[in-house]
Design a protein around this motif. Structure first.
Motif, PDB file in Angstrom:
ATOM      1  N   ASN A  46       0.827  -1.213   0.000  1.00 17.51           N
ATOM      2  CA  ASN A  46       0.000   0.000   0.000  1.00 17.51           C
ATOM      3  C   ASN A  46       0.858   1.259   0.000  1.00 17.51           C
ATOM      4  O   ASN A  46       0.549   2.233  -0.690  1.00 17.51           O
ATOM      5  CB  ASN A  46      -0.923  -0.005   1.226  1.00 17.51           C
ATOM      6  CG  ASN A  46      -2.076  -0.980   1.084  1.00 17.51           C
ATOM      7  OD1 ASN A  46      -2.606  -1.171   0.003  1.00 17.51           O
ATOM      8  ND2 ASN A  46      -2.454  -1.609   2.182  1.00 17.51           N
ATOM      9  N   SER A  86       2.644   1.558  -3.438  1.00 16.73           N
ATOM     10  CA  SER A  86       1.656   1.910  -4.456  1.00 16.73           C
ATOM     11  C   SER A  86       1.301   3.389  -4.382  1.00 16.73           C
ATOM     12  O   SER A  86       1.227   4.081  -5.407  1.00 16.73           O
ATOM     13  CB  SER A  86       0.409   1.048  -4.270  1.00 16.73           C
ATOM     14  OG  SER A  86      -0.617   1.439  -5.160  1.00 16.73           O
ATOM     15  N   ASN A  87       1.092   3.907  -3.176  1.00 17.76           N
ATOM     16  CA  ASN A  87       0.802   5.333  -3.011  1.00 17.76           C
ATOM     17  C   ASN A  87       1.983   6.185  -3.465  1.00 17.76           C
ATOM     18  O   ASN A  87       1.811   7.234  -4.093  1.00 17.76           O
ATOM     19  CB  ASN A  87       0.482   5.633  -1.547  1.00 17.76           C
ATOM     20  CG  ASN A  87      -1.010   5.617  -1.291  1.00 17.76           C
ATOM     21  OD1 ASN A  87      -1.772   5.087  -2.092  1.00 17.76           O
ATOM     22  ND2 ASN A  87      -1.431   6.184  -0.188  1.00 17.76           N
ATOM     23  N   ARG A 145       2.076   6.287  -7.168  1.00 20.94           N
ATOM     24  CA  ARG A 145       0.934   7.003  -7.716  1.00 20.94           C
ATOM     25  C   ARG A 145       1.118   8.515  -7.633  1.00 20.94           C
ATOM     26  O   ARG A 145       0.778   9.247  -8.563  1.00 20.94           O
ATOM     27  CB  ARG A 145      -0.335   6.589  -6.970  1.00 20.94           C
ATOM     28  CG  ARG A 145      -1.596   7.321  -7.457  1.00 20.94           C
ATOM     29  CD  ARG A 145      -2.822   6.910  -6.668  1.00 20.94           C
ATOM     30  NE  ARG A 145      -3.074   5.495  -6.791  1.00 20.94           N
ATOM     31  CZ  ARG A 145      -3.073   4.646  -5.771  1.00 20.94           C
ATOM     32  NH1 ARG A 145      -2.799   5.095  -4.552  1.00 20.94           N
ATOM     33  NH2 ARG A 145      -3.312   3.370  -5.954  1.00 20.94           N
ATOM     34  N   TYR A 146       1.677   8.991  -6.511  1.00 21.24           N
ATOM     35  CA  TYR A 146       1.753  10.429  -6.299  1.00 21.24           C
ATOM     36  C   TYR A 146       3.143  11.012  -6.580  1.00 21.24           C
ATOM     37  O   TYR A 146       3.449  12.108  -6.131  1.00 21.24           O
ATOM     38  CB  TYR A 146       1.347  10.760  -4.856  1.00 21.24           C
ATOM     39  CG  TYR A 146      -0.118  10.500  -4.598  1.00 21.24           C
ATOM     40  CD1 TYR A 146      -1.087  11.365  -5.096  1.00 21.24           C
ATOM     41  CD2 TYR A 146      -0.531   9.377  -3.895  1.00 21.24           C
ATOM     42  CE1 TYR A 146      -2.429  11.123  -4.877  1.00 21.24           C
ATOM     43  CE2 TYR A 146      -1.875   9.121  -3.679  1.00 21.24           C
ATOM     44  CZ  TYR A 146      -2.822  10.002  -4.169  1.00 21.24           C
ATOM     45  OH  TYR A 146      -4.152   9.756  -3.962  1.00 21.24           O
ATOM     46  N   GLN A 179      -8.332  11.610   0.763  1.00 19.02           N
ATOM     47  CA  GLN A 179      -7.316  11.821  -0.257  1.00 19.02           C
ATOM     48  C   GLN A 179      -6.836  13.260  -0.190  1.00 19.02           C
ATOM     49  O   GLN A 179      -7.640  14.194  -0.095  1.00 19.02           O
ATOM     50  CB  GLN A 179      -7.865  11.543  -1.659  1.00 19.02           C
ATOM     51  CG  GLN A 179      -8.140  10.056  -1.922  1.00 19.02           C
ATOM     52  CD  GLN A 179      -8.687   9.837  -3.316  1.00 19.02           C
ATOM     53  OE1 GLN A 179      -9.803  10.225  -3.626  1.00 19.02           O
ATOM     54  NE2 GLN A 179      -7.881   9.220  -4.156  1.00 19.02           N
ATOM     55  N   GLY A 195      -6.915   6.812  -6.991  1.00 16.38           N
ATOM     56  CA  GLY A 195      -6.783   6.415  -5.602  1.00 16.38           C
ATOM     57  C   GLY A 195      -8.133   6.456  -4.921  1.00 16.38           C
ATOM     58  O   GLY A 195      -8.994   7.243  -5.286  1.00 16.38           O
ATOM     59  N   LEU A 213      -3.868   3.655   2.914  1.00 20.19           N
ATOM     60  CA  LEU A 213      -3.207   4.013   4.163  1.00 20.19           C
ATOM     61  C   LEU A 213      -4.036   3.603   5.379  1.00 20.19           C
ATOM     62  O   LEU A 213      -3.485   3.242   6.422  1.00 20.19           O
ATOM     63  CB  LEU A 213      -2.931   5.522   4.198  1.00 20.19           C
ATOM     64  CG  LEU A 213      -1.912   6.033   3.167  1.00 20.19           C
ATOM     65  CD1 LEU A 213      -1.722   7.528   3.308  1.00 20.19           C
ATOM     66  CD2 LEU A 213      -0.589   5.309   3.325  1.00 20.19           C
TER      67      LEU A 213
END
Length: 618
Positions: A357, A360-361, A364-365, A407, A421, A426
């Protein structure tokens, strides 16, 4: 100059307020009894007056009235005031004690002052009233009242025994004074009995109130227990529904993904391209939401059991690398892992889910730079950190990042749409960390990046020979293929499940322009490989018959023919299926089912850009 410290007032015992209230509740009855006794004394002395008696009586009545008025005012002041602070109760207790001793002193003075001046009836009545008041006061049992009775007893002994023994002329008690004294004793005992009965009834009332309260609490406890059981049953039912429905819901979702990709490939109308792309993003978001909700349900229901064991971080790094390297490559980001030599004692599956997780975050960001996963010892524990060079998070928003469906605003980047997302990763990571009793924290600097910290127990039980330092070489800088075309590329498919009609992986690869050679089992592809002189660009292996070689064994067999540089991808039916074996064979990556088009495209893009693995020890 030191500031003067305020005196510390010790806190009174917890039972003191109730005790003081009880003392002041009894005060009116005590004042009534003493008032009646003073009236009887005044009446008897007025029936046989003389100047000396009247003067003595007037002085004594004035003193008794002042003390009586003071005690009554004290009682009214206590009743009229609101609930005093806890530190004021000792003061109210001291006031009651002094007033009680003053009342006892007044009657001791009556014995010393009025008794020598009275006639037989007056002296006998005074002795009887003193006996009655003494026994009635003793019923309270308080130390101060006993001291007051001691004052009256001392005055009586002084008057009746000490002075006659010293030769001082005194008046003896009248012959029938004993009868009156006995009468006073009887009245005192009756008063004490009445006092005790009153307290008994009060205690009985308290007992009944306590029983009623206990019954009420028991009923409310039963209601709460019933509600808890219903909530647990509802949670179990929800969990069972999600678990039972997961397979049935995944199949249509996966089919919807494939149909959407097939529609996109077959579409010739430019006007519909944006609509089809939106449908694809919505389906991906729906699939991800379903997976996250299933994870949350499993955690909340207590279905996840922590099974700690010793494992090396390099094993976990290997699985994360296989999963996230293609995604990072597809965005042009670096993905590095440092500290693989360390060993920890925890549940490896839960730790992996947390890091999945977080990574992945981070990918993504992050639009430029890279992601670093590192671990190092700190204060007897292992600190695992996930760093990124993304946009960062405002410090005021950090406490909310672990909330469900929260988010951070992505207005600074047009590529970070809310569909990418769900705000659950998280939240799931924090709950899994709580199961492991491992703190999960975050630090961020706006415009520079974010780091998540996970503290795990550090284990020193690993063999030194098993611990190899994990290199952190950067990934390939730029992909060789960035568009949906594989013209001139030769891809070998092994497994009947890969040719599942016009929407399967084989159809997608052909639609992207690749030359596809498909085989149902290992025997067919090995027979074919002996007659080929050209090295395939990629081998994609799915399910093979149980009696034949498959997976990593089949890759090794094909590499004996085509050479060790042959890139391969294995399709996995489970999160940990074949990951460990795959990690030991260079150039082999794992792709979890269901195979969504975007994941397949990212993996193929990554594999066709490099022939070797960046980290040889994986």
């Amino acid at each position: 100059m030191r500031p003067c410290a305020e005196p510390v007032v010790p806190a009174p015992p917890p039972a003191l307020p109730d005790h003081v209230r009880n003392l002041y509740d009894q005060l009116p009855a005590s004042l009534l009894g003493q008032g009646v006794a003073a009236g009887l004394i005044a009446l008897l002395f007025l029936l046989a007056p003389n100047a000396l008696r009247l003067n003595a009586l007037s002085g004594w009545l004035l003193l008794a009235a002042l003390v009586w008025a003071w005690r009554w005012r004290l009682h009214r002041a206590h009743v009229a005031q609101p609930e005093p602070p806890l530190t004021d109760w000792p003061m109210w207790q001291r006031r009651w004690a002094w007033s009680t001793l003053s009342g006892s002193g007044v009657w001791a003075l009556a014995m010393l002052w009025l008794y020598p001046l009275g006639n037989d009836l007056q002296r006998a009545a005074l002795l009887a009233l003193l006996a009655c008041l003494a026994i009635g006061s003793a019923a309270g049992g308080h130390l101060v009242t006993l001291i007051g009775i001691g004052f009256m007893a001392a005055a009586t002994v002084w008057q009746l025994f000490v002075l006659p023994a010293a030769g001082v002329p005194t008046l003896p008690p009248p012959p029938w004074a004993g009868a009156l004294a006995v009468t006073g004793v009887v009245l005192g005992v009756a008063l004490a009995g009445h006092h005790q009965r009153k307290h008994f009834l009060q205690l009985l009332s308290f007992k009944r109130g306590s029983e009623l309260l206990a019954a009420q609490l028991a009923a409310e406890k039963d209601i709460a227990e019933e509600a808890r059981l219903e909530a647990e049953a509802a949670t179990r039912a929800r969990t069972q529904f999600f678990i039972a429905a997961s397979h049935d819901l995944r199949q249509p979702l996966h089919a919807l993904v494939l149909f959407t990709e097939s529609l996109r490939l077959r579409n010739k109308d430019a006007v519909l391209e944006a609509t089809i792309a939106s449908i694809g993003e919505s389906v991906d978001a729906l699939e991800a939401l379903f997976d996250k909700l299933l994870d949350l349900t499993s955690i909340d229901s207590g279905a996840i059991v922590v099974e700690p064991k010793l494992f090396h971080m390099r094993e976990l790094y290997a699985r994360l690398k296989l999963h996230f390297e293609p995604q990072a490559f597809d965005k042009g980001l670096g993905l590095d892992f440092v500290g693989g030599r360390h060993a920890v004692r925890a549940d490896p599956l839960l730790v992996e889910r947390i890091l999945r997780n977080l990574v992945s975050n981070a990918i993504r960001y992050t639009e430029d730079g890279g992601v670093l996963v590192s671990c190092r010892p700190r204060s007897g524990r292992l600190l695992i950190q996930v760093w990124d060079t993304g946009l960062g998070i405002d410090e005021r928003l950090l406490p909310s990042v672990f909330d469900e469906f929260y988010q951070v605003s992505a207005s600074r980047s047009p590529d970070l749409s809310p569909r990418k997302g769900l705000g659950l990763g998280l939240a799931i990571g924090r709950r899994l960390a709580a199961l492991l009793e491992a703190p999960l924290t975050v630090r961020s600097r706006l415009g520079h990046g974010t780091v998540f910290n996970l503290l795990l127990p550090l284990s020193s039980a690993a063999q030194p020979g098993e611990l190899a330092e994990l290199a952190a070489a950067p990934l390939a800088a730029a992909p060789a293929w960035t568009g949906p075309t594989l013209a001139g590329r030769h891809v070998v498919l092994v497994g009947a499940d890969l040719e599942t009609g016009p929407d399967g992986p084989g159809a997608m690869l052909r639609a992207w322009g690749a030359q596809v050679s498909a085989f149902c089992n290992a025997t067919q592809v090995l027979d074919w490989s002996t007659s080929q002189g050209r090295l395939p660009d990629l081998v994609l292996i799915g399910r093979t018959p149980a009696q034949e070689r498959g997976g990593v064994d089949l890759v090794k067999a094909l590499r004996q023919v085509f050479g060790a540089a042959l890139p391969a991808v294995l399709l996995s039916d489970g999160e940990g299926d074949g990951a460990t074996a795959t990690a030991t064979e260079p150039g082999v990556h794992l792709l979890a089912r269901p195979v969504a088009p975007n994941r397949l495209r990212a993996m193929v893009s990554f594999k066709l850009s490099t022939r070797t693995i960046s980290h040889p020890d994986l």
